[in-house]
Design a protein around this motif. Structure first.
Motif, short mmCIF file in Angstrom:
data_model
loop_
_atom_site.label_atom_id
_atom_site.label_comp_id
_atom_site.label_asym_id
_atom_site.label_seq_id
_atom_site.Cartn_x
_atom_site.Cartn_y
_atom_site.Cartn_z
N SER A 4 13.29 5.18 -3.43
CA SER A 4 13.03 4.59 -4.75
C SER A 4 13.84 3.31 -4.86
O SER A 4 14.98 3.26 -4.37
CB SER A 4 13.40 5.57 -5.87
OG SER A 4 13.09 5.03 -7.13
N ARG A 5 13.25 2.27 -5.47
CA ARG A 5 13.96 0.99 -5.60
C ARG A 5 13.86 0.54 -7.06
O ARG A 5 12.76 0.45 -7.62
CB ARG A 5 13.34 -0.05 -4.67
CG ARG A 5 13.23 0.40 -3.21
CD ARG A 5 12.59 -0.68 -2.37
NE ARG A 5 12.34 -0.23 -0.99
CZ ARG A 5 11.19 0.28 -0.55
NH1 ARG A 5 10.19 0.43 -1.42
NH2 ARG A 5 11.04 0.64 0.70
N VAL A 26 11.61 8.98 2.07
CA VAL A 26 11.04 8.76 0.73
C VAL A 26 12.12 8.06 -0.07
O VAL A 26 13.24 8.55 -0.21
CB VAL A 26 10.65 10.08 0.05
CG1 VAL A 26 10.09 9.81 -1.34
CG2 VAL A 26 9.61 10.81 0.89
N ASP A 44 8.21 5.53 -2.57
CA ASP A 44 7.61 4.87 -1.41
C ASP A 44 8.07 5.62 -0.17
O ASP A 44 9.09 6.32 -0.18
CB ASP A 44 8.06 3.40 -1.35
CG ASP A 44 7.31 2.61 -0.29
OD1 ASP A 44 6.23 3.07 0.14
OD2 ASP A 44 7.80 1.55 0.11
N VAL A 45 7.28 5.48 0.90
CA VAL A 45 7.65 6.05 2.20
C VAL A 45 7.93 4.88 3.13
O VAL A 45 7.10 3.98 3.27
CB VAL A 45 6.53 6.95 2.76
CG1 VAL A 45 6.94 7.50 4.13
CG2 VAL A 45 6.24 8.09 1.81
N ILE A 46 9.07 4.89 3.76
CA ILE A 46 9.46 3.81 4.65
C ILE A 46 9.80 4.39 6.02
O ILE A 46 10.42 5.46 6.12
CB ILE A 46 10.67 3.02 4.09
CG1 ILE A 46 11.05 1.88 5.03
CG2 ILE A 46 11.84 3.92 3.85
CD1 ILE A 46 12.13 0.97 4.48
N ASN A 79 11.70 -3.34 7.41
CA ASN A 79 10.63 -2.92 6.49
C ASN A 79 11.11 -2.70 5.06
O ASN A 79 10.40 -2.08 4.26
CB ASN A 79 9.95 -1.63 6.98
CG ASN A 79 9.38 -1.77 8.37
OD1 ASN A 79 9.01 -2.87 8.79
ND2 ASN A 79 9.32 -0.68 9.10
N THR A 80 12.27 -3.20 4.71
CA THR A 80 12.74 -3.01 3.33
C THR A 80 11.93 -3.86 2.35
O THR A 80 11.45 -4.93 2.71
CB THR A 80 14.23 -3.38 3.21
OG1 THR A 80 14.65 -3.14 1.86
CG2 THR A 80 14.46 -4.84 3.55
N LEU A 81 11.80 -3.36 1.12
CA LEU A 81 11.13 -4.12 0.06
C LEU A 81 12.10 -4.43 -1.08
O LEU A 81 11.67 -4.76 -2.19
CB LEU A 81 9.92 -3.33 -0.47
CG LEU A 81 8.77 -3.10 0.51
CD1 LEU A 81 7.66 -2.30 -0.15
CD2 LEU A 81 8.22 -4.43 1.02
N ILE A 101 9.90 0.00 -7.59
CA ILE A 101 9.02 0.78 -6.71
C ILE A 101 9.58 2.19 -6.76
O ILE A 101 10.55 2.52 -6.07
CB ILE A 101 9.01 0.21 -5.28
CG1 ILE A 101 8.55 -1.24 -5.28
CG2 ILE A 101 8.12 1.06 -4.38
CD1 ILE A 101 8.60 -1.90 -3.91
#
Length: 481
Positions: free
Chosen positions: A105-106, A103, A93-95, A77-79, A90
């Motif tokens: 940050s990217r 929680v 985000d919640v993954i 599920n990584t972005l 991003i």
């Protein structure tokens, strides 16, 4: 600005931004539970000490087995790849993956020329952080509700019938089932031809259930039931804000919902000419444009179409496109009319009777030989749907468990009339019965006689008796007629 007011601070915007970015990064580094660095090719080049603690939960014992791998291969599920490709951060985000809920940050990383050269992922808070427990729990509940809604929707879109559900052992029925099994294993378009009520929708479900797409959605739409002005939106969806009053988020059409599965287009002969060319493109290219959009969307959909109309005659009149017909008519299956397989009527009547009893809560009715002989003589222009209607009406109008030919009086053309009950012998005790009982007996006799006179036509019987049809039905129920 006076430099004395800013001791040690930059006096220009660029310097302020640089100092703020440095401070923010240091704060995030101190507060983070882990950091990961990925290069332009999506490969992991570095992880922090905090991130190393999460490796066992991802299935890795040593960082050397982890570093160097593509991020999408090892972190579900990584972005991060999206951040690298788009260059957009991003921030929050919640993954959720096998190692927990986080929680994160990217941030994209750029060289001096501004080109994206990688991305940095930061775990801000993990599910062990007590301060975030309420948020994490709410997120988990929402995720569970979403998963359950998806499971329910998937269950609703599962096929309702198997090929064995097409009842009959006549040569015509066996040929239909043989063709259905053969076409089910292909991905080609199927065209089901036959009169109304022959079981085209049932066979479409059965073909999907026997195909490699059985685990994917089966989506159906009756072309004749949708107004022409709404049909394009129903099939191809609506782009966000496509027209006044439209949902700002847009709406998927049946092709998008059926992606990966099967789309059943019932009554395809009723599709307006204006939409036939767009359908042809989807069949040929597996792509379409939603209403109000100029973006092409690709889908993987197997189409099963059905019609009771004569498409060849419609082509001759210019009402149906020849190129669409030939694209649909790749694997045609003609479903026989009921009069062409009268040997299946007894098996069909038994199965329909059981289904009627199950749905209505009534006991199962059986058919006497004279009733079966009567059913076999009919032409059945409405086919199995008409047969079911006759059985259901006959079952509703009697308490008897065995249906005879006379129970179909008024329902089928040559059914024998219901004989009126024999009048009770006149004796002195009859006169002495309570008046309500005598009135009820007279009403019952009069209703039976009226039904016999009208050959079971209840509307005509009600007019003859000068009562409403609703009143007649009430009395039929009260007197078990």
């Amino acid at each position: 600005m006076n430099a004395k007011l800013l001791p040690g601070l930059p006096a220009d915007a660029e310097g302020v931004m640089r100092l703020a970015a440095q401070s923010m990064f240091e704060l995030m580094a101190d507060a983070s539970q882990g950091m990961i660095l990925v290069n332009r090719e999506h490969r992991i080049v570095w992880i922090s000490e905090g991130y190393k603690k999460a490796l066992p939960r991802l299935g890795f014992e040593d960082e050397h087995d982890f570093v160097g791998r593509r991020i999408e291969d090892v972190v579900p599920n990584t972005l991060m790849a999206q951040v690298i490709e788009t260059g957009r951060p991003i921030l929050v985000d919640v993954i959720t993956n096998v190692s927990g809920t986080f929680v994160v940050s990217r941030l994209p990383l750029r060289d001096e020329a501004g080109a994206v050269i990688g991305a940095l992922g930061i775990i801000l808070l993990d599910n062990q952080q007590t301060a975030m427990q309420p948020l994490m729990q709410k997120f988990s509940r929402l995720q569970e509700e979403l998963d359950e809604a998806r499971r329910q929707l998937a269950a609703q879109r599962r096929p309702k019938h198997q090929i064995a559900s097409f009842i009959g052992s006549s040569p015509a029925a066996l040929e239909v089932k043989r063709h259905a099994r053969r076409v089910a294993m292909t991905d080609s378009t199927v065209l089901l031809l036959g009169e109304t009520g022959t079981g085209k929708e049932l066979l479409a479900h059965a073909i999907h259930a026997a195909s490699p797409r059985a685990a994917k959605p089966l989506v159906g739409i009756n072309i004749a039931a949708i107004p022409d002005t709404l049909l394009e939106a129903e099939l191809f969806g609506v782009a966000p804000g496509a027209y006044t009053g439209a949902d700002r988020k847009g709406r998927d059409g049946k092709f998008a919902i059926a992606d990966g599965g099967t789309l059943f287009l019932d009554e395809i002969g009723d599709m307006p000419l204006a939409l036939q060319s767009k359908l042809l493109r989807v069949l040929q290219e597996q792509e379409f444009e939603p209403l109000g959009s100029n973006k092409v969307r690709r889908v993987d959909v197997r189409v099963i179409a059905a019609t009771s109309r004569d498409l060849n005659a419609m082509m001759a009149r210019g009402e149906f496109r020849a190129d669409l017909y030939y694209r649909l008519n790749v694997l045609p299956i003609r479903l026989p009319a009921l009069r062409e397989r009268q040997g299946d009527i007894e098996a069909l009547a038994d199965a329909l009777g059981e289904d009627i009893a199950r749905r209505s809560g009534m006991p199962v009715r059986t058919l006497e030989p004279d009733a079966l002989e009567l059913l076999a003589r009919q032409s059945w222009p409405g086919n199995i749907r008409e047969l079911r209607n006759a059985l259901e009406q006959a079952s509703m109008m009697t308490d008897e468990l065995h249906l005879r030919a006379e129970h179909f009086s008024g329902l089928l053309p040559d059914a024998p009339a219901v004989a009126p009950p024999a009048p009770a012998p006149a004796d002195e005790t009859a006169v002495l019965r309570p008046l309500p009982e005598q009135i009820a007996a007279l009403e019952r006799q009069a209703i039976a006689a009226a039904l016999a006179h009208t050959q079971g036509n209840k509307l005509a019987a009600a007019k003859l008796l000068q009562i409403s049809r609703a009143a007649l039905y009430d009395k039929l129920a009260a007197y078990s007629l």
